[in-house]
Design a protein around this motif. Structure first.
Motif, PDB file in Angstrom:
ATOM      1  N   GLN A 110       0.839  -1.191   0.000  1.00 50.47           N
ATOM      2  CA  GLN A 110       0.000   0.000   0.000  1.00 50.47           C
ATOM      3  C   GLN A 110       0.875   1.243   0.000  1.00 50.47           C
ATOM      4  N   VAL A 111       0.657   2.109  -0.979  1.00 51.91           N
ATOM      5  CA  VAL A 111       1.454   3.327  -1.091  1.00 51.91           C
ATOM      6  C   VAL A 111       1.021   4.313  -0.015  1.00 51.91           C
ATOM      7  N   GLN A 112       2.004   4.826   0.702  1.00 49.29           N
ATOM      8  CA  GLN A 112       1.743   5.859   1.701  1.00 49.29           C
ATOM      9  C   GLN A 112       2.635   7.054   1.440  1.00 49.29           C
ATOM     10  N   LEU A 113       2.032   8.235   1.500  1.00 43.38           N
ATOM     11  CA  LEU A 113       2.739   9.485   1.268  1.00 43.38           C
ATOM     12  C   LEU A 113       2.432  10.420   2.424  1.00 43.38           C
ATOM     13  N   VAL A 114       3.468  10.938   3.058  1.00 44.55           N
ATOM     14  CA  VAL A 114       3.285  11.806   4.215  1.00 44.55           C
ATOM     15  C   VAL A 114       4.059  13.099   4.007  1.00 44.55           C
ATOM     16  N   GLU A 115       3.312  14.190   3.884  1.00 39.30           N
ATOM     17  CA  GLU A 115       3.929  15.497   3.676  1.00 39.30           C
ATOM     18  C   GLU A 115       4.279  16.168   5.003  1.00 39.30           C
ATOM     19  N   SER A 116       5.273  17.037   4.948  1.00 38.39           N
ATOM     20  CA  SER A 116       5.641  17.846   6.109  1.00 38.39           C
ATOM     21  C   SER A 116       6.330  19.112   5.620  1.00 38.39           C
ATOM     22  N   GLY A 117       6.491  20.071   6.522  1.00 44.68           N
ATOM     23  CA  GLY A 117       7.242  21.278   6.193  1.00 44.68           C
ATOM     24  C   GLY A 117       6.409  22.509   5.937  1.00 44.68           C
ATOM     25  N   GLY A 118       5.089  22.369   5.937  1.00 44.59           N
ATOM     26  CA  GLY A 118       4.253  23.538   5.724  1.00 44.59           C
ATOM     27  C   GLY A 118       4.304  24.492   6.911  1.00 44.59           C
ATOM     28  N   GLY A 119       3.711  25.660   6.721  1.00 43.31           N
ATOM     29  CA  GLY A 119       3.680  26.637   7.805  1.00 43.31           C
ATOM     30  C   GLY A 119       3.298  28.006   7.308  1.00 43.31           C
ATOM     31  N   LEU A 120       3.490  28.982   8.168  1.00 42.69           N
ATOM     32  CA  LEU A 120       3.186  30.377   7.851  1.00 42.69           C
ATOM     33  C   LEU A 120       4.487  31.115   7.577  1.00 42.69           C
ATOM     34  N   VAL A 121       4.513  31.852   6.473  1.00 47.28           N
ATOM     35  CA  VAL A 121       5.712  32.578   6.089  1.00 47.28           C
ATOM     36  C   VAL A 121       5.304  33.907   5.475  1.00 47.28           C
ATOM     37  N   GLN A 122       6.159  34.892   5.592  1.00 48.02           N
ATOM     38  CA  GLN A 122       5.887  36.188   4.974  1.00 48.02           C
ATOM     39  C   GLN A 122       6.193  36.147   3.482  1.00 48.02           C
ATOM     40  N   ALA A 123       5.528  36.998   2.743  1.00 46.96           N
ATOM     41  CA  ALA A 123       5.793  37.111   1.315  1.00 46.96           C
ATOM     42  C   ALA A 123       7.276  37.379   1.081  1.00 46.96           C
ATOM     43  N   GLY A 124       7.825  36.692   0.082  1.00 50.46           N
ATOM     44  CA  GLY A 124       9.241  36.788  -0.196  1.00 50.46           C
ATOM     45  C   GLY A 124      10.078  35.747   0.497  1.00 50.46           C
ATOM     46  N   GLY A 125       9.479  35.039   1.432  1.00 52.03           N
ATOM     47  CA  GLY A 125      10.194  34.027   2.189  1.00 52.03           C
ATOM     48  C   GLY A 125      10.247  32.688   1.479  1.00 52.03           C
ATOM     49  N   SER A 126      10.788  31.700   2.193  1.00 51.29           N
ATOM     50  CA  SER A 126      10.988  30.364   1.627  1.00 51.29           C
ATOM     51  C   SER A 126      10.480  29.286   2.570  1.00 51.29           C
ATOM     52  N   LEU A 127      10.100  28.176   1.983  1.00 52.26           N
ATOM     53  CA  LEU A 127       9.761  26.962   2.727  1.00 52.26           C
ATOM     54  C   LEU A 127      10.233  25.775   1.904  1.00 52.26           C
ATOM     55  N   ARG A 128      10.529  24.675   2.601  1.00 52.32           N
ATOM     56  CA  ARG A 128      10.819  23.433   1.904  1.00 52.32           C
ATOM     57  C   ARG A 128       9.866  22.362   2.401  1.00 52.32           C
ATOM     58  N   LEU A 129       9.092  21.831   1.477  1.00 51.96           N
ATOM     59  CA  LEU A 129       8.187  20.731   1.797  1.00 51.96           C
ATOM     60  C   LEU A 129       8.892  19.406   1.545  1.00 51.96           C
ATOM     61  N   SER A 130       8.528  18.423   2.352  1.00 49.76           N
ATOM     62  CA  SER A 130       9.041  17.065   2.176  1.00 49.76           C
ATOM     63  C   SER A 130       7.877  16.106   2.073  1.00 49.76           C
ATOM     64  N   CYS A 131       8.106  14.997   1.397  1.00 46.66           N
ATOM     65  CA  CYS A 131       7.105  13.939   1.284  1.00 46.66           C
ATOM     66  C   CYS A 131       7.823  12.611   1.455  1.00 46.66           C
ATOM     67  N   ALA A 132       7.523  11.922   2.536  1.00 47.09           N
ATOM     68  CA  ALA A 132       8.106  10.615   2.790  1.00 47.09           C
ATOM     69  C   ALA A 132       7.202   9.543   2.197  1.00 47.09           C
ATOM     70  N   ALA A 133       7.778   8.689   1.356  1.00 45.87           N
ATOM     71  CA  ALA A 133       7.007   7.671   0.657  1.00 45.87           C
ATOM     72  C   ALA A 133       7.366   6.278   1.157  1.00 45.87           C
ATOM     73  N   SER A 134       6.379   5.414   1.166  1.00 46.64           N
ATOM     74  CA  SER A 134       6.614   4.022   1.545  1.00 46.64           C
ATOM     75  C   SER A 134       5.589   3.139   0.854  1.00 46.64           C
ATOM     76  N   GLY A 135       5.829   1.844   0.891  1.00 50.28           N
ATOM     77  CA  GLY A 135       4.862   0.895   0.358  1.00 50.28           C
ATOM     78  C   GLY A 135       5.213   0.312  -0.993  1.00 50.28           C
TER      79      GLY A 135
END
Length: 122
Positions: free
Chosen positions: A1-26
């Motif tokens: 069974q494919v499982q995908l789990v995202e992380s890294g979201g949040g609140l940021v000001q315009a012009g800023g940066s974020l990095r999202l991750s997705c851990a996959a298994s299955g």
């Protein structure tokens, strides 16, 4: 069974940066193309970026081209989305997704994560 789990979201000001991750298994992560989609409140879900099975090919929505970078680490079974120069219009729930092909295609993937929220303030 494919499982995908995202992380890294949040609140940021315009012009800023974020990095999202997705851990996959299955299943064998390195054998399949991977995608990021997003859905803003009151809007349809839209394609953000895709990457082929070995990472040789990437595609981006015009709205994020030059600001977002999709990448993958097949040794860690993890997909990433580096988001720079964020704008308020990037505010959305971001989803990791995959299907059964090796190459990026613009169809609705079969497998989805639960999403991670990104909010960009002006």
């Amino acid at each position: 069974q494919v499982q995908l789990v995202e992380s890294g979201g949040g609140l940021v000001q315009a012009g800023g940066s974020l990095r999202l991750s997705c851990a996959a298994s299955g299943r064998t992560f390195s054998s399949y193309a991977m995608y990021w989609f997003r859905q803003a409140p009151g809007k349809e879900r839209e394609f953000v970026a895709g990457i082929s099975w070995l990472g040789a090919t990437t595609e981006y929505a015009d709205s994020v081209k030059g600001r977002f970078t999709i990448s993958r680490d097949n040794a860690k079974n993890t997909l990433y989305l580096q988001m720079d120069s964020l704008k308020p219009e990037d505010t959305a729930e971001y989803y990791c997704a995959t299907d059964n092909g090796k190459h990026v295609v613009r169809t609705t993937p079969r497998y989805w994560g639960q999403g991670t929220q990104v909010a960009v303030s002006s």
